[in-house]
Motif scaffolding. Structure first.
Motif, mmCIF file in Angstrom:
data_model
loop_
_atom_site.group_PDB
_atom_site.id
_atom_site.type_symbol
_atom_site.label_atom_id
_atom_site.label_comp_id
_atom_site.label_asym_id
_atom_site.label_seq_id
_atom_site.Cartn_x
_atom_site.Cartn_y
_atom_site.Cartn_z
ATOM 1 N N THR A 1 25.097 -1.127 10.582
ATOM 2 C CA THR A 1 23.978 -1.573 9.763
ATOM 3 C C THR A 1 23.340 -0.336 9.148
ATOM 4 O O THR A 1 23.495 0.783 9.681
ATOM 5 N N GLU A 2 22.633 -0.524 8.061
ATOM 6 C CA GLU A 2 21.951 0.613 7.434
ATOM 7 C C GLU A 2 20.953 1.231 8.406
ATOM 8 O O GLU A 2 20.857 2.454 8.527
ATOM 9 N N ALA A 3 20.222 0.377 9.136
ATOM 10 C CA ALA A 3 19.221 0.880 10.091
ATOM 11 C C ALA A 3 19.881 1.734 11.173
ATOM 12 O O ALA A 3 19.373 2.802 11.518
ATOM 13 N N PHE A 4 21.018 1.272 11.715
ATOM 14 C CA PHE A 4 21.680 2.056 12.752
ATOM 15 C C PHE A 4 22.230 3.366 12.193
ATOM 16 O O PHE A 4 22.080 4.424 12.813
ATOM 17 N N LEU B 1 31.238 5.948 7.278
ATOM 18 C CA LEU B 1 30.987 4.520 7.472
ATOM 19 C C LEU B 1 29.878 4.020 6.569
ATOM 20 O O LEU B 1 29.007 4.789 6.150
ATOM 21 N N LYS B 2 29.944 2.721 6.295
ATOM 22 C CA LYS B 2 28.900 2.061 5.514
ATOM 23 C C LYS B 2 28.541 0.756 6.231
ATOM 24 O O LYS B 2 29.293 0.280 7.081
ATOM 25 N N ALA C 1 19.739 -1.479 17.447
ATOM 26 C CA ALA C 1 21.097 -1.663 17.969
ATOM 27 C C ALA C 1 21.912 -2.522 17.003
ATOM 28 O O ALA C 1 21.466 -3.586 16.584
ATOM 29 N N PRO C 2 23.111 -2.070 16.657
ATOM 30 C CA PRO C 2 23.941 -2.865 15.757
ATOM 31 C C PRO C 2 24.618 -4.015 16.497
ATOM 32 O O PRO C 2 24.769 -3.980 17.723
#
Length: 146
Positions: free
Chosen positions: A64-67, A90-91, A112-113
């Motif tokens: 995820t962008e947040a992770f 990674l994206k 957490a993803p």
């Protein structure tokens, strides 16, 4: 349809056992996390634990962008390609084998993803709680392993 909950083993798994190397958190054969991206400490696409994997890269997570921003802020850049290490960068949406400790840190930080339980090593249950993982499960039938 949600993923089947993971059950915490009564006795913590031996992270050097065949079960930790070859089975997922349900005790079934481990499925690939991301073959195309070369996920895993051995770049096989599987989140297998091994004696050589000191980081316990056993959690198959969807980025995820947040992770990704969180782990970058912690000094672990998973975004920038590093061809010398066969690392594509990674994206969000990519699947990757994370260290159990980093996943726990991200959980504690609220980023957490999501986790693919079929591709997550049984051995991570030696250090992670099934109840925490259960709150972040992806239904494996809905994942796209790239």
């Amino acid at each position: 349809m949600s993923a089947q909950p993971i059950t915490q083993p009564v006795v913590p798994p031996d992270t050097y056992s065949n079960k930790a190397f070859e089975q997922n958190v349900y005790g079934q054969p481990l499925t690939p996390c991301s073959i195309a991206l070369g996920a895993g400490a051995d770049r096989s696409g599987f989140c297998r634990l091994s004696i050589a994997d000191l980081g316990m890269h056993g959690v198959c997570a969807q980025m995820t962008e947040a992770f990704l921003n969180y782990t970058l802020s912690q000094g672990n850049d998973l975004i920038t390609p590093r061809p010398e290490y066969r690392f594509p960068g990674l994206k969000p949406g990519d699947f990757w084998c994370l260290c159990a400790g980093r996943w726990q840190q991200a959980l504690d930080a609220g980023v957490a993803p999501p986790v693919n339980p079929n591709a997550t090593s049984y051995g991570v249950l030696a250090t992670l709680f099934a109840s925490d993982l259960n709150r972040h499960l992806i239904n494996p039938t809905e994942t796209v392993t790239k």
